[in-house]
Design a protein around this motif. Sequence first.
Motif, PDB file in Angstrom:
ATOM      1  N   PRO A  34      10.566   5.917  -8.067  1.00 47.78           N
ATOM      2  CA  PRO A  34       9.238   5.286  -8.075  1.00 47.78           C
ATOM      3  C   PRO A  34       9.184   3.947  -7.363  1.00 47.78           C
ATOM      4  O   PRO A  34       8.102   3.497  -6.980  1.00 47.78           O
ATOM      5  CB  PRO A  34       8.938   5.132  -9.567  1.00 47.78           C
ATOM      6  N   ASP A  36      10.062   3.324  -4.455  1.00 50.14           N
ATOM      7  CA  ASP A  36       9.600   3.544  -3.085  1.00 50.14           C
ATOM      8  C   ASP A  36       8.085   3.434  -2.968  1.00 50.14           C
ATOM      9  O   ASP A  36       7.558   3.091  -1.899  1.00 50.14           O
ATOM     10  CB  ASP A  36      10.049   4.928  -2.589  1.00 50.14           C
ATOM     11  N   ASN A  37       7.366   3.755  -4.065  1.00 50.08           N
ATOM     12  CA  ASN A  37       5.906   3.695  -4.042  1.00 50.08           C
ATOM     13  C   ASN A  37       5.380   2.301  -4.379  1.00 50.08           C
ATOM     14  O   ASN A  37       4.168   2.069  -4.285  1.00 50.08           O
ATOM     15  CB  ASN A  37       5.326   4.705  -5.033  1.00 50.08           C
ATOM     16  N   LEU A  38       6.271   1.402  -4.790  1.00 51.62           N
ATOM     17  CA  LEU A  38       5.847   0.055  -5.160  1.00 51.62           C
ATOM     18  C   LEU A  38       6.135  -0.969  -4.066  1.00 51.62           C
ATOM     19  O   LEU A  38       5.450  -1.994  -3.971  1.00 51.62           O
ATOM     20  CB  LEU A  38       6.550  -0.378  -6.457  1.00 51.62           C
ATOM     21  N   VAL A  82       4.357   3.288 -11.798  1.00 54.84           N
ATOM     22  CA  VAL A  82       3.420   3.093 -10.694  1.00 54.84           C
ATOM     23  C   VAL A  82       2.049   2.682 -11.220  1.00 54.84           C
ATOM     24  O   VAL A  82       1.434   1.719 -10.736  1.00 54.84           O
ATOM     25  CB  VAL A  82       3.325   4.380  -9.842  1.00 54.84           C
ATOM     26  N   ALA A  83       1.526   3.420 -12.216  1.00 49.17           N
ATOM     27  CA  ALA A  83       0.197   3.111 -12.762  1.00 49.17           C
ATOM     28  C   ALA A  83       0.203   1.864 -13.634  1.00 49.17           C
ATOM     29  O   ALA A  83      -0.847   1.253 -13.860  1.00 49.17           O
ATOM     30  CB  ALA A  83      -0.329   4.301 -13.563  1.00 49.17           C
ATOM     31  N   LYS A 264       0.437  14.465  -9.784  1.00 52.76           N
ATOM     32  CA  LYS A 264       0.314  13.127  -9.206  1.00 52.76           C
ATOM     33  C   LYS A 264       1.556  12.296  -9.500  1.00 52.76           C
ATOM     34  O   LYS A 264       2.078  11.587  -8.614  1.00 52.76           O
ATOM     35  CB  LYS A 264      -0.924  12.432  -9.768  1.00 52.76           C
ATOM     36  N   ALA A 265       2.046  12.371 -10.728  1.00 50.96           N
ATOM     37  CA  ALA A 265       3.241  11.607 -11.094  1.00 50.96           C
ATOM     38  C   ALA A 265       4.479  12.121 -10.360  1.00 50.96           C
ATOM     39  O   ALA A 265       5.372  11.346 -10.014  1.00 50.96           O
ATOM     40  CB  ALA A 265       3.457  11.678 -12.604  1.00 50.96           C
ATOM     41  N   ASN A 267       4.529  13.368  -7.323  1.00 48.65           N
ATOM     42  CA  ASN A 267       4.453  12.838  -5.959  1.00 48.65           C
ATOM     43  C   ASN A 267       4.869  11.373  -5.894  1.00 48.65           C
ATOM     44  O   ASN A 267       5.384  10.909  -4.873  1.00 48.65           O
ATOM     45  CB  ASN A 267       3.035  12.999  -5.418  1.00 48.65           C
ATOM     46  N   GLN A 268       4.652  10.644  -6.981  1.00 52.83           N
ATOM     47  CA  GLN A 268       4.994   9.228  -7.027  1.00 52.83           C
ATOM     48  C   GLN A 268       6.380   8.974  -7.630  1.00 52.83           C
ATOM     49  O   GLN A 268       6.807   7.817  -7.716  1.00 52.83           O
ATOM     50  CB  GLN A 268       3.943   8.462  -7.843  1.00 52.83           C
ATOM     51  N   HIS A 269       7.056  10.045  -8.089  1.00 57.29           N
ATOM     52  CA  HIS A 269       8.346   9.912  -8.772  1.00 57.29           C
ATOM     53  C   HIS A 269       8.239   8.968  -9.970  1.00 57.29           C
ATOM     54  O   HIS A 269       9.166   8.189 -10.237  1.00 57.29           O
ATOM     55  CB  HIS A 269       9.431   9.404  -7.813  1.00 57.29           C
ATOM     56  N   ASP A 270       7.125   9.021 -10.651  1.00 53.60           N
ATOM     57  CA  ASP A 270       6.925   8.159 -11.819  1.00 53.60           C
ATOM     58  C   ASP A 270       7.615   8.806 -13.018  1.00 53.60           C
ATOM     59  O   ASP A 270       7.032   9.627 -13.735  1.00 53.60           O
ATOM     60  CB  ASP A 270       5.425   7.975 -12.083  1.00 53.60           C
TER      61      ASP A 270
END
Length: 308
Positions: A34, A36-38, A82-83, A264-265, A267-270
Amino acid sequence: MLAYAIRRILMLVPVFLAVSVIIFLILHLLPGDPIDNLLKVGAPVEQRTEMMARYGLDRPLPVQYAIWLGKLLTGDLGTAIVARRPVADLIGQALPHSLALGGLALLFSSVVGILLGFVAALNRDRFLDRAIMGGVLLGSTLPSFWLGLLLILAFSVQLGWFPVSGARSWSSLVLPVLTIGLGGTALVARITRVSMIDVASRDFVMLLHAKGLSPLRIQLRHVLRHALIPVVTILALRIGWILGGAVTVEVVFARPGLGTLLIKALNQHDYPVVQASLLMLAMAVMLGTLFGDLLQAAMDPRVRGALA
C-alpha cells in the motif's frame, strides 16, 4: 443436540485460524504494497522507510500476523492504510448492501427453485420435466458477470425498466438479484426434484395412496415436506457462497457493497481492508455450514438419533 452444537462451534476455531493465516500470507507474499499508493513518483527511500515503519510493515511477517490477530480477537479490524479510516466503518457501510443483495437472491432461488423442482417431479420424464431441467441447467452454466451484462443490455439499456447501476432505490436490486439467484435456482430445483422422486418411492407414500388421499395432497403435505430436508441444508450452505458470489456482481452493477470494497482495496494493496473483507466472506461460509448442519440435525430425527 446441545453437545453436538458445541462440538461443531469448537471445530470452527482451528478452521478460522487456518483461514486467517492463509489470507494474511497470500496478501503479504504478493508483489507490491500500500505504500506505493501513498508515495509520489520519485519519493526518496527515507520517506518510504519511514512510512513502512509507521504502519508496521517493516516487522517480520509472524510479528505482523500476531499483532493483527490480537487486534482482531478484540474486535479491532484496524485502520485502512490508503483510505485512513477505521476498517470497521468501511465494512459497516458496505455490508448492508451485500446482505440485502444476498438475502433477496437466496429468497428468490429458494422459492423459484423449489417451485420448479416440485413441478418437474410431478411431471417426471415428461416434456415439462425435461424443459424445466434443461432451462435451469442452462441458467446454472452462464457466468454471473456475463449474465449480468446481458440483463443490463436487455432491461436497462434497451427497455429502460431498471437502473444500470448504483443502489439508490429498490429497483436497482432487481437485476443483481436475478443474476445471483438464477444459479442457485438451478441447484435448488435439481435437488428438490431428485429428493421428491426419492421420497415418493417410499413405503409410507404407497400407504397414503392406499388410504385414498388425493395425489396432489400427498405431494404437497407429505412428499414435499420430507423432501425439503436436504433442500434446506443446501440453502443454509449457500448463505456464504451467495455473499462470495456477489463480489463480481456488485462490480458489474457498481453497487457499494463488500465486493466493490474488496476489489478497490485489492487494487490499492490496502492490507487491513482486504484481510477484513476476505475474513468476512470466509466467516459467512463457515457460519452457513454450521447453520446447515444444525438445521439438518433439528429437522431429521435420524440425525438426532445418531447424535444421541
